[in-house]
Design an enzyme around this catalytic site. Structure first.
Site, short mmCIF file in Angstrom:
data_model
loop_
_atom_site.label_atom_id
_atom_site.label_comp_id
_atom_site.label_asym_id
_atom_site.label_seq_id
_atom_site.Cartn_x
_atom_site.Cartn_y
_atom_site.Cartn_z
N ASP A 65 86.17 53.37 35.41
CA ASP A 65 85.76 54.49 36.26
C ASP A 65 86.07 54.20 37.73
OD1 ASP A 65 84.14 57.04 36.48
OD2 ASP A 65 82.97 55.74 37.79
N GLU A 73 90.85 55.50 35.46
CA GLU A 73 90.61 56.79 36.12
C GLU A 73 90.99 56.56 37.59
OE1 GLU A 73 87.21 59.99 37.45
OE2 GLU A 73 86.92 57.84 37.56
#
Length: 782
Positions: free
Chosen positions: A450, A503
């Protein structure tokens, strides 16, 4: 209790040196003890023995919680006069030492410290040949003395920790149930280099750590203690004396289990799960994500079916995902977190699956069940930041430790959290080992990392004056780059078949390039895949326009192919796109209810045919109308027969099932995802018609043609170029998002169509098709 005095000298007031540290501390003497003339009792009763008082100030340091080497004071220590034994047992009435030569009662010196000089040579009982009989309220308890054991960490452990290369750090630090010298118990170890003292506080000591001070293992910064008799399920924390005189209570950063929030204690855990996925792991080891099918169903476990535990989810989720044909699930963070509303993205327990849904073995059971259904498991992993909660990592030992010392670098401006100090050896080791941990201990098949962009740039979300450039004057965080490279290289080396996914929302060069330096002197970050945030943003922007306006935004759908092979991509329609006022996927679409569903179906058909892997968030597979709510989860009732529009929602769900089925059956859609020769536009410029057509090829050159008509009009006799497939070639419509079964109008090409020798769209053959409204069709040679 004595308060910590930061001005207290580090040596006893009598001038004797402080006790030794490390492994020698278990046997180190304290200078010459001063025996007291206490009569020896009858042989039938425990002998009263002279006191073996420690040096002045030692008791205060022990009881106060700032002693760095309690093993140098406590336990058994050979002396010329006999065996000095010291035991710290607050509230005890009596302490008796039981040895092969008899029982000896210790004298209470002060503050719960019992001492005695046993009339034994050091090798008669030594530091390993005795037990304690401790009486409380008239009841005697037989105990082992934890201060007679050597450190449970090896020299190799400490060397690797110091080097930042302990790839199985969770086997050294944290709580380890083990048997030492025939004695069962738990070893506790924590990294706290700035601490003046550390104690274990737990349910087994009434949350009073006086009796369980830990020893410092020298320059490693690690504190350690073996506590006999403690096992699975014990609750504990560390009480840390800071250099400025405070006492902190911290959960274990390496705890493999935690209490159910809002409780915050760590839990001693031993796995007893028996895995049944060996065949899956062996098959996975020979695969790569790049040239195999991957369609991912993103799940927030706590709300997929609210109230279900890991084991209850294991009975429902695998079957549902398999029925829909997804190859993988991606689980939003399962690591322990204090606030449920963070969805797991503010992690407090990096090594502990959240206890909200069950135990670590319950989570293993869920992964195992998914594997047995042929479904891979990707977990969201959050090494970009951590929350400031007092019980967790923030200023862990009273000073910046896991976070940078510079407040401008430490503060994450977007989320009110702290960033990791990627330049610190031990912090980098903590995170790299954590990535390995989830793959090795829980058999996960991938890590989706993330917020990578927030790690890569020093000026991320910061204004001028809020950040400092790197040593070259740039904005790149080279410490973070090196960490990500090490993490990826380590995971790929240790865990065959596991994929890492970034990401990353910027144009950072080489996110999915190998970490090895190439011919141009460049090393990539080493990820296997990267979320294509550009495709997601552009395509959603396009599809939300009314069809009459789409011709002005045509390039928003075609631009992705300009850079499609610069990285290895995943096309995500994730949870971030269906919350916070953005609307669900179907509610983004223009038009009435029929047109909204038609747009969704056409969009998904285009998405599944576009180069790259696919990811779809739960609830979007059946076109729920409301945004995702982490309290209530997907609107499953929309699929119930009594719901008036249930057939409409089931139609979209049926389409997703068929998309996945045909996708996996057609290697052209996944075998050359990272190869530019596997894609060719037929017509990427039909803006006036809102039409896109292209062809995908597998390794053998077999084609699949995709045509998307994103206008609400039927186009009859629309000529489309076709790649040559031989004389009398016929093409079959293998998927039509406008089929009546999906809630469409049923317009299409039910019979095979024949290619004719009319050149079109740069192809030597072509055919005339009927293109349904707001629909995507796929064609393959019959």
């Amino acid at each position: 209790m004595n308060q910590f005095d930061p001005t207290r000298p580090s040596t006893p007031s009598n001038g004797e040196p402080s006790p030794g540290t490390g492994r020698a501390g278990a046997h180190a003497g304290l200078g010459r003890p001063r025996p007291e003339a206490t009569p020896v009792g009858a042989t039938a009763a425990p002998h009263r023995v002279p006191s073996a008082a420690p040096a002045p100030g030692e008791v205060e340091r022990l009881v106060g919680g700032w002693h760095h080497d309690p093993h140098g004071v406590l336990g058994a220590h050979p002396t010329p006069e006999g065996l000095a034994v010291r035991v710290l047992r607050p509230l005890a009435e009596r302490v008796v030492v039981e040895t092969p030569a008899g029982r000896f009662q210790l004298s209470h010196l002060q503050d719960g410290l019992f001492t005695g000089l046993l009339p034994l040579p050091g090798d008669a009982a030594g530091s390993t040949g005795y037990r304690l009989r401790v009486s409380y309220d008239g009841t005697e308890h037989v105990q082992e003395d934890g201060y007679r054991f050597l450190p449970t960490l090896t020299e190799q452990d400490l060397h690797l920790i110091g080097e930042g290369r302990h790839e199985q750090l969770w086997r050294a630090l944290g709580s380890q149930v083990r048997t030492v010298d025939g004695v069962a118990g738990t070893g506790f170890a924590v990294w706290a280099p700035n601490a003046s003292g550390v104690r274990v506080i737990a349910d087994f000591n009434g949350w009073n750590g006086i009796a369980h001070p830990m020893r410092s293992l020298g320059s490693s910064g690690v504190w350690e203690l073996f506590v006999p008799g403690v096992g699975e399920g014990a609750l504990y924390k560390y009480e840390i004396a800071t250099r400025d005189g405070r006492m902190l209570q911290k959960a274990d950063p390496l705890a493999r289990s935690a209490e159910i929030p809002p409780a915050t204690a760590s839990v001693v855990h031993v796995s007893s799960h028996t895995w049944h996925d060996q065949e899956w792991l062996e098959r996975r080891a020979g695969l790569t994500a790049h040239d195999h099918p991957m369609s991912v169903y993103e799940v927030h476990l706590a709300s997929w079916r609210p109230g279900l535990t890991y084991r209850e989810l294991a009975a429902e989720l695998p079957g549902y995902v398999r029925d829909l044909g997804f190859t993988h699930v991606e689980l939003m963070p399962v690591m322990e977190h204090p606030f449920g509303g963070s969805w797991g993205y503010q992690v407090s327990g990096f090594y502990a699956p959240t206890a909200r849904l069950g135990s670590p073995d319950d989570f293993r059971h869920l992964v195992d069940a998914l594997h047995q259904h042929g479904i891979g498991v990707i977990v969201d992993w959050v090494p970009a930041h951590f929350p400031k909660d007092d019980f967790a990592l923030a200023r862990f030992d009273g000073e910046p430790l896991y976070e940078p010392a510079d407040p401008n670098r430490a503060e994450h401006p977007d989320w009110g959290t702290l960033e990791f100090d990627y330049g610190r050896t031990e912090v980098r080791n903590f995170l790299v080992a954590n990535a390995v941990y989830w793959a090795e201990e829980f058999h996960v098949d991938g890590l989706r990392v993330d917020a990578v962009a927030s790690m890569l740039y020093l000026d991320y979300s910061r204004e001028h004056g809020q950040w400092s450039p790197n040593e070259h004057g740039g904005r790149e965080n080279w410490d973070a780059v090196r960490f990500l490279q090490e993490m990826n290289a380590t995971v790929y080396r240790r865990c065959p078949g596991v994929v890492t996914v970034a990401e990353e929302s910027t144009a950072w060069d080489g996110v999915t390039r190998a970490t090895d330096v190439d011919n141009h002197g460049r090393g990539g970050l080493g990820f296997g895949l990267k979320w294509n945030m550009g495709w997601m943003h552009d395509s959603l922007e396009y599809i939300q326009h009314e069809p009459i306006h789409r011709k002005y935004h045509h390039d928003e759908m075609t631009f992705s192919m300009v850079y499609a092979y610069s990285e290895n991509y995943v096309l995500p329609i994730s949870h971030d796109e269906v919350v916070h006022g953005k609307g669900s996927l179907v509610s983004k679409m223009p038009g009435d209810w029929w047109q909204q569903r038609a747009n969704v179906r056409a969009y998904l058909g285009y998405m599944w045919a576009h180069p790259g892997k696919q990811l779809l968030f739960m609830g979007q597979e059946f076109a729920q109308g409301a945004e995702w709510d982490h309290e209530t989860g997907p609107q499953w009732w929309l699929l119930e027969p009594e719901w008036p529009a249930a057939a409409d929602h089931r139609g979209v769900q049926d389409l997703v099932r068929d998309l996945n089925r045909v996708y996996q059956d057609c290697p052209a859609l996944w075998q050359r995802d990272t190869d530019p020769t596997g894609f060719s536009w037929l017509d990427g410029h039909a803006a006036e018609d809102n039409l896109f057509s292209f062809v995908r090829y597998d390794r053998a050159g077999r084609p699949l043609v995709c045509v998307s008509n994103l206008s609400p009009v039927v186009r009859t006799d629309y000529r489309v170029g076709l790649p040559p497939t031989g004389p009398d070639a016929r093409w079959l419509e293998v998927l039509n998002t406008d089929a009546e079964a999906y809630g469409g109008s049923g317009v299409g090409n039910p019979d095979p169509v024949k290619a004719d020798p009319t050149p079109w769209n740069g192809q030597p053959t072509s055919t005339e098709l009927t293109l349904p409204p707001l629909a995507t069709i796929w064609l393959t040679p019959a």
